[in-house]
Design a protein around this motif. Structure first.
Motif, PDB file in Angstrom:
ATOM      1  N   VAL A 152       0.879  -1.167   0.000  1.00 21.70           N
ATOM      2  CA  VAL A 152       0.000   0.000   0.000  1.00 21.70           C
ATOM      3  C   VAL A 152       0.916   1.216   0.000  1.00 21.70           C
ATOM      4  O   VAL A 152       1.617   1.471   0.980  1.00 21.70           O
ATOM      5  N   THR A 153       0.963   1.942  -1.114  1.00 25.48           N
ATOM      6  CA  THR A 153       1.836   3.103  -1.240  1.00 25.48           C
ATOM      7  C   THR A 153       1.019   4.359  -0.975  1.00 25.48           C
ATOM      8  O   THR A 153      -0.029   4.564  -1.584  1.00 25.48           O
ATOM      9  N   VAL A 154       1.517   5.188  -0.060  1.00 21.47           N
ATOM     10  CA  VAL A 154       0.794   6.370   0.388  1.00 21.47           C
ATOM     11  C   VAL A 154       1.637   7.607   0.098  1.00 21.47           C
ATOM     12  O   VAL A 154       2.822   7.653   0.440  1.00 21.47           O
ATOM     13  N   HIS A 155       1.026   8.625  -0.531  1.00 20.46           N
ATOM     14  CA  HIS A 155       1.676   9.902  -0.818  1.00 20.46           C
ATOM     15  C   HIS A 155       0.799  11.014  -0.265  1.00 20.46           C
ATOM     16  O   HIS A 155      -0.414  10.982  -0.436  1.00 20.46           O
ATOM     17  N   GLY A 156       1.406  12.000   0.395  1.00 22.44           N
ATOM     18  CA  GLY A 156       0.657  13.162   0.874  1.00 22.44           C
ATOM     19  C   GLY A 156       0.656  13.253   2.383  1.00 22.44           C
ATOM     20  O   GLY A 156       1.644  12.924   3.037  1.00 22.44           O
ATOM     21  N   GLU A 157      -0.449  13.725   2.926  1.00 21.37           N
ATOM     22  CA  GLU A 157      -0.589  13.905   4.358  1.00 21.37           C
ATOM     23  C   GLU A 157      -1.776  13.097   4.873  1.00 21.37           C
ATOM     24  O   GLU A 157      -2.831  13.068   4.246  1.00 21.37           O
ATOM     25  N   VAL A 158      -1.574  12.453   6.021  1.00 25.83           N
ATOM     26  CA  VAL A 158      -2.644  11.652   6.614  1.00 25.83           C
ATOM     27  C   VAL A 158      -3.140  12.396   7.853  1.00 25.83           C
ATOM     28  O   VAL A 158      -2.461  12.448   8.877  1.00 25.83           O
ATOM     29  N   ASP A 159      -4.318  12.983   7.718  1.00 27.32           N
ATOM     30  CA  ASP A 159      -4.931  13.724   8.817  1.00 27.32           C
ATOM     31  C   ASP A 159      -6.382  13.274   8.971  1.00 27.32           C
ATOM     32  O   ASP A 159      -6.778  12.262   8.383  1.00 27.32           O
ATOM     33  N   MET A 160      -7.165  14.009   9.752  1.00 24.01           N
ATOM     34  CA  MET A 160      -8.564  13.614   9.980  1.00 24.01           C
ATOM     35  C   MET A 160      -9.356  13.514   8.680  1.00 24.01           C
ATOM     36  O   MET A 160     -10.205  12.636   8.525  1.00 24.01           O
ATOM     37  N   LEU A 195      -6.381   0.219   3.230  1.00 21.99           N
ATOM     38  CA  LEU A 195      -5.774  -0.804   4.078  1.00 21.99           C
ATOM     39  C   LEU A 195      -6.724  -1.965   4.319  1.00 21.99           C
ATOM     40  O   LEU A 195      -6.306  -3.122   4.316  1.00 21.99           O
ATOM     41  N   GLU A 196      -8.000  -1.672   4.538  1.00 21.18           N
ATOM     42  CA  GLU A 196      -8.981  -2.752   4.734  1.00 21.18           C
ATOM     43  C   GLU A 196      -9.034  -3.652   3.516  1.00 21.18           C
ATOM     44  O   GLU A 196      -9.055  -4.878   3.637  1.00 21.18           O
ATOM     45  N   GLU A 197      -9.032  -3.046   2.332  1.00 18.35           N
ATOM     46  CA  GLU A 197      -9.055  -3.824   1.091  1.00 18.35           C
ATOM     47  C   GLU A 197      -7.778  -4.667   0.963  1.00 18.35           C
ATOM     48  O   GLU A 197      -7.836  -5.861   0.648  1.00 18.35           O
ATOM     49  N   ALA A 198      -6.632  -4.063   1.232  1.00 13.58           N
ATOM     50  CA  ALA A 198      -5.361  -4.792   1.123  1.00 13.58           C
ATOM     51  C   ALA A 198      -5.286  -5.919   2.138  1.00 13.58           C
ATOM     52  O   ALA A 198      -4.810  -7.015   1.823  1.00 13.58           O
ATOM     53  N   LEU A 199      -5.760  -5.675   3.348  1.00 14.07           N
ATOM     54  CA  LEU A 199      -5.727  -6.707   4.386  1.00 14.07           C
ATOM     55  C   LEU A 199      -6.629  -7.878   4.030  1.00 14.07           C
ATOM     56  O   LEU A 199      -6.280  -9.035   4.269  1.00 14.07           O
ATOM     57  N   GLU A 200      -7.796  -7.587   3.458  1.00 10.51           N
ATOM     58  CA  GLU A 200      -8.709  -8.651   3.015  1.00 10.51           C
ATOM     59  C   GLU A 200      -8.056  -9.512   1.951  1.00 10.51           C
ATOM     60  O   GLU A 200      -8.081 -10.738   2.015  1.00 10.51           O
ATOM     61  N   GLN A 201      -7.470  -8.860   0.956  1.00 13.78           N
ATOM     62  CA  GLN A 201      -6.803  -9.579  -0.128  1.00 13.78           C
ATOM     63  C   GLN A 201      -5.629 -10.387   0.406  1.00 13.78           C
ATOM     64  O   GLN A 201      -5.430 -11.541   0.011  1.00 13.78           O
ATOM     65  N   ALA A 202      -4.850  -9.794   1.293  1.00 10.28           N
ATOM     66  CA  ALA A 202      -3.673 -10.467   1.843  1.00 10.28           C
ATOM     67  C   ALA A 202      -4.081 -11.682   2.662  1.00 10.28           C
ATOM     68  O   ALA A 202      -3.444 -12.735   2.590  1.00 10.28           O
ATOM     69  N   GLN A 203      -5.150 -11.537   3.430  1.00  9.25           N
ATOM     70  CA  GLN A 203      -5.608 -12.647   4.255  1.00  9.25           C
ATOM     71  C   GLN A 203      -6.064 -13.822   3.387  1.00  9.25           C
ATOM     72  O   GLN A 203      -5.735 -14.968   3.668  1.00  9.25           O
ATOM     73  N   ARG A 204      -6.798 -13.511   2.326  1.00 10.82           N
ATOM     74  CA  ARG A 204      -7.244 -14.565   1.402  1.00 10.82           C
ATOM     75  C   ARG A 204      -6.056 -15.255   0.737  1.00 10.82           C
ATOM     76  O   ARG A 204      -6.073 -16.459   0.513  1.00 10.82           O
ATOM     77  N   LEU A 214       1.744  12.726   9.525  1.00 12.43           N
ATOM     78  CA  LEU A 214       0.920  11.632  10.025  1.00 12.43           C
ATOM     79  C   LEU A 214       0.313  12.076  11.344  1.00 12.43           C
ATOM     80  O   LEU A 214       1.009  12.174  12.353  1.00 12.43           O
ATOM     81  N   GLY A 215      -0.982  12.378  11.320  1.00 15.76           N
ATOM     82  CA  GLY A 215      -1.680  12.826  12.511  1.00 15.76           C
ATOM     83  C   GLY A 215      -2.261  11.661  13.300  1.00 15.76           C
ATOM     84  O   GLY A 215      -2.115  10.488  12.939  1.00 15.76           O
ATOM     85  N   SER A 216      -2.944  11.998  14.384  1.00 17.65           N
ATOM     86  CA  SER A 216      -3.496  10.975  15.270  1.00 17.65           C
ATOM     87  C   SER A 216      -4.515  10.083  14.560  1.00 17.65           C
ATOM     88  O   SER A 216      -4.602   8.886  14.839  1.00 17.65           O
ATOM     89  N   ALA A 217      -5.260  10.639  13.626  1.00 14.18           N
ATOM     90  CA  ALA A 217      -6.230   9.820  12.888  1.00 14.18           C
ATOM     91  C   ALA A 217      -5.503   8.770  12.052  1.00 14.18           C
ATOM     92  O   ALA A 217      -5.940   7.620  11.962  1.00 14.18           O
ATOM     93  N   GLY A 218      -4.383   9.123  11.470  1.00 12.44           N
ATOM     94  CA  GLY A 218      -3.588   8.172  10.702  1.00 12.44           C
ATOM     95  C   GLY A 218      -2.964   7.113  11.589  1.00 12.44           C
ATOM     96  O   GLY A 218      -2.887   5.938  11.215  1.00 12.44           O
ATOM     97  N   LEU A 219      -2.519   7.515  12.772  1.00 13.45           N
ATOM     98  CA  LEU A 219      -1.984   6.555  13.729  1.00 13.45           C
ATOM     99  C   LEU A 219      -3.060   5.544  14.128  1.00 13.45           C
ATOM    100  O   LEU A 219      -2.778   4.353  14.241  1.00 13.45           O
ATOM    101  N   SER A 220      -4.269   6.025  14.318  1.00 14.24           N
ATOM    102  CA  SER A 220      -5.383   5.129  14.656  1.00 14.24           C
ATOM    103  C   SER A 220      -5.655   4.127  13.544  1.00 14.24           C
ATOM    104  O   SER A 220      -5.914   2.947  13.813  1.00 14.24           O
ATOM    105  N   VAL A 221      -5.573   4.579  12.303  1.00 13.82           N
ATOM    106  CA  VAL A 221      -5.773   3.685  11.167  1.00 13.82           C
ATOM    107  C   VAL A 221      -4.706   2.587  11.167  1.00 13.82           C
ATOM    108  O   VAL A 221      -5.014   1.409  10.969  1.00 13.82           O
TER     109      VAL A 221
END
Length: 124
Positions: free
Chosen positions: A23-31, A41-50, A65-72
């Motif tokens: 999962v390649t991420v560019h930019g800023e992760v905020d609320m 990430l949910e999509e990637a995790l589903e595919q990876a698990q399968r 990377l803000g607190s919302a991104g840390l929570s993710v």
């Protein structure tokens, strides 16, 4: 759109690379942008698990990377049967370390290191 505004837009892409979902991420992760990261990430995790694959989150091009991104990342790590691998820029590494998420995540300085690693190893 000004150059500064353009850099804040989040771009998330998911691809498979040598048996690992990246999962390649560019930019800023905020609320505002964290839900976009969460959905990818949910999509990637589903595919990876399968497919029985690991997931690497490449955040080298993330400037904030803000607190919302840390929570993710926390939720994703709890959903992953293996420890989530994160490739961290300095802007990503600092909040991960300050919140002790580096004890739950495998944090790497480069994508190559994350792809080459097994579940139990991480480079600081």
């Amino acid at each position: 759109m000004s150059g500064e505004s353009a850099s804040k837009v989040l771009d998330v892409r998911v691809r498979e690379h040598d048996g690992v979902d990246v999962v390649t991420v560019h930019g800023e992760v905020d609320m505002a942008s964290a839900p976009q990261l969460q959905a990818a990430l949910e999509e990637a995790l589903e595919q990876a698990q399968r497919g029985g694959r690991a997931v690497v989150v490449d955040m080298l091009e993330v400037g904030f990377l803000g607190s919302a991104g840390l929570s993710v990342l926390l939720v994703a790590s709890e959903a992953q049967s293996r420890r989530l691998r994160v490739v961290a820029s300095d802007a990503v590494r600092r909040p991960i370390e300050l919140t002790a998420l580096d004890e739950l995540l495998l944090v790497f300085p480069s994508l190559d290191a994350a792809l080459a690693a097994d579940e139990s190893s991480a480079a600081s």
